[in-house]
Design a protein around this motif. Structure first.
Motif, PDB file in Angstrom:
ATOM      1  N   HIS A 184       0.833  -1.201   0.000  1.00  9.93           N
ATOM      2  CA  HIS A 184       0.000   0.000   0.000  1.00  9.93           C
ATOM      3  C   HIS A 184       0.868   1.251   0.000  1.00  9.93           C
ATOM      4  O   HIS A 184       0.608   2.209  -0.756  1.00  9.93           O
ATOM      5  N   ARG A 187       2.382   1.866  -3.428  1.00 13.74           N
ATOM      6  CA  ARG A 187       1.403   2.464  -4.356  1.00 13.74           C
ATOM      7  C   ARG A 187       1.219   3.944  -4.047  1.00 13.74           C
ATOM      8  O   ARG A 187       1.142   4.771  -4.959  1.00 13.74           O
ATOM      9  N   ASP A 192       2.960   1.950 -10.056  1.00 16.04           N
ATOM     10  CA  ASP A 192       1.742   1.614 -10.803  1.00 16.04           C
ATOM     11  C   ASP A 192       1.277   0.201 -10.490  1.00 16.04           C
ATOM     12  O   ASP A 192       0.077  -0.074 -10.463  1.00 16.04           O
ATOM     13  N   VAL A 194       2.521  -3.379  -7.933  1.00  9.63           N
ATOM     14  CA  VAL A 194       3.400  -3.892  -6.883  1.00  9.63           C
ATOM     15  C   VAL A 194       3.324  -5.413  -6.881  1.00  9.63           C
ATOM     16  O   VAL A 194       2.226  -5.984  -6.893  1.00  9.63           O
TER      17      VAL A 194
END
Length: 335
Positions: A184, A187, A192, A194
């Motif tokens: 998280h 990102r 773009d 992970v």
């Protein structure tokens, strides 16, 4: 006299000592800086451990990045004046021009008047990561709109800078991390896509993301067996940059995919940018306007006071951070 971090033997963070040292006047081509913030890098950890391309001669200084206020300028230096607010582009010799200290001398070609919108902490966190990412991705690989780039160990400061450099030219970033714990945050930092490599198949996910084309560029500080895995995830005529060698274990050379896809596997050092005047000027021209506009924003993980330099470098080594670890230096008689 000023307080400078030195070490007298290789070892863990305990060998770092803050010592009173007589700092000489700057050489004719140097700028003297009263330091306000220091950016930490893994290269400095490796140097301290005697596991780096440069070997220390004891007692040794260390450090590549800092920001502060000009206190004096050498007799041959133009373009800088006392009280200028500046930051340091990494030199080619951290033992000679170490930045872990209250007062430092740095060659003028490695000193920049950074944009006024940056704090000292942000300025000290900028140059190694953006120089390293730009040099590989833009200068050497010609990264462009529509390209996919795999950024491994993506929570590092160079990794998060690579996100911003890639987006500046319209490319897409596939970030890798060992587990989904940081997904998280990555990102949020601009990745773009992970991939958690201990939970997902990297090659399969890259092929899914790129519609079976593979990534044109991989930017990898890990090395070792990781190179063979990345080779299988690359597009034809792709480029793998190996720049950190964090994994000292050897791995099989991926001869078949390298030959079958006409891949380039290249060792890369930030010094390929800073040891050439023209390349360094192009790097500054790419990075400085984007720092000024806010398109490039250094991601700082955590701040430590100068007296906690050992704790700061231990945190860097913990791999808990996302972004840059920065040490702050309080104002003193030096500025």
């Amino acid at each position: 006299m000023a307080r400078i971090v030195q070490f007298h033997e290789a070892g863990d963070a305990d060998v770092l000592k803050i010592e009173e040292v007589d700092v000489p006047a700057p050489a004719p081509d140097e700028v003297q800086i009263a330091v306000r913030a220091i950016g930490l890098n893994r290269a400095e950890v490796r140097f301290r451990q005697s596991a780096y391309i440069q070997k220390a001669q004891f007692p040794s200084k260390l450090g590549y990045e800092a920001a502060g206020i000009v206190q004096a300028v050498g007799s041959q230096v133009s373009g800088f004046a006392i009280s200028d607010v500046v930051s340091v582009i990494p030199t080619e010799d951290m033992a000679r021009w170490g930045t872990y200290g209250e007062l430092i001398n740095i060659p003028a070609r490695h000193v920049v008047k950074h944009p006024s919108n940056l704090t000292f902490e942000q300025a000290a966190a900028s140059w190694m990561m953006y120089i390293a990412a730009w040099g590989a991705l833009v200068q050497q690989a010609g990264l462009k709109a529509g390209d996919f780039v795999i950024v491994t160990a993506a929570s590092s400061s160079v990794g998060t800078a690579a996100f911003q450099v890639a987006h500046a030219v319209g490319a897409k970033v596939i970030a890798t991390t060992r587990t989904s714990a940081k997904a998280h945050a990555l990102r949020d930092a601009g990745a773009d896509f992970v991939i958690a490599t201990e939970e997902e198949n990297l090659v399969a996910r890259v092929m899914e993301i790129t519609k079976d084309q593979g990534a044109r560029i991989a930017f990898d500080p890990v090395g070792g067996p990781n190179i063979a895995i990345l080779a299988d995830a690359m597009a034809k005529r792709g480029m793998i940059f190996s720049y950190g060698a964090l994994n000292r274990d050897g791995g099989p050379f991926p001869q078949f995919p390298v030959v079958a896809k006409s891949l380039t596997v290249k060792g890369y050092l930030y010094s390929e940018v800073v040891d050439n005047d023209d390349t360094l000027e192009r790097a500054k021209a790419f990075i400085l306007p984007r720092l000024h506009s806010g398109e490039f924003t250094p991601l700082i993980s955590r701040l430590f006071p100068f007296d906690e330099i050992q704790a700061a470098t231990r945190f860097l080594e913990s791999n808990e951070q996302i972004g840059k670890v920065v040490v702050t230096v309080a104002g003193s008689a030096h500025g």
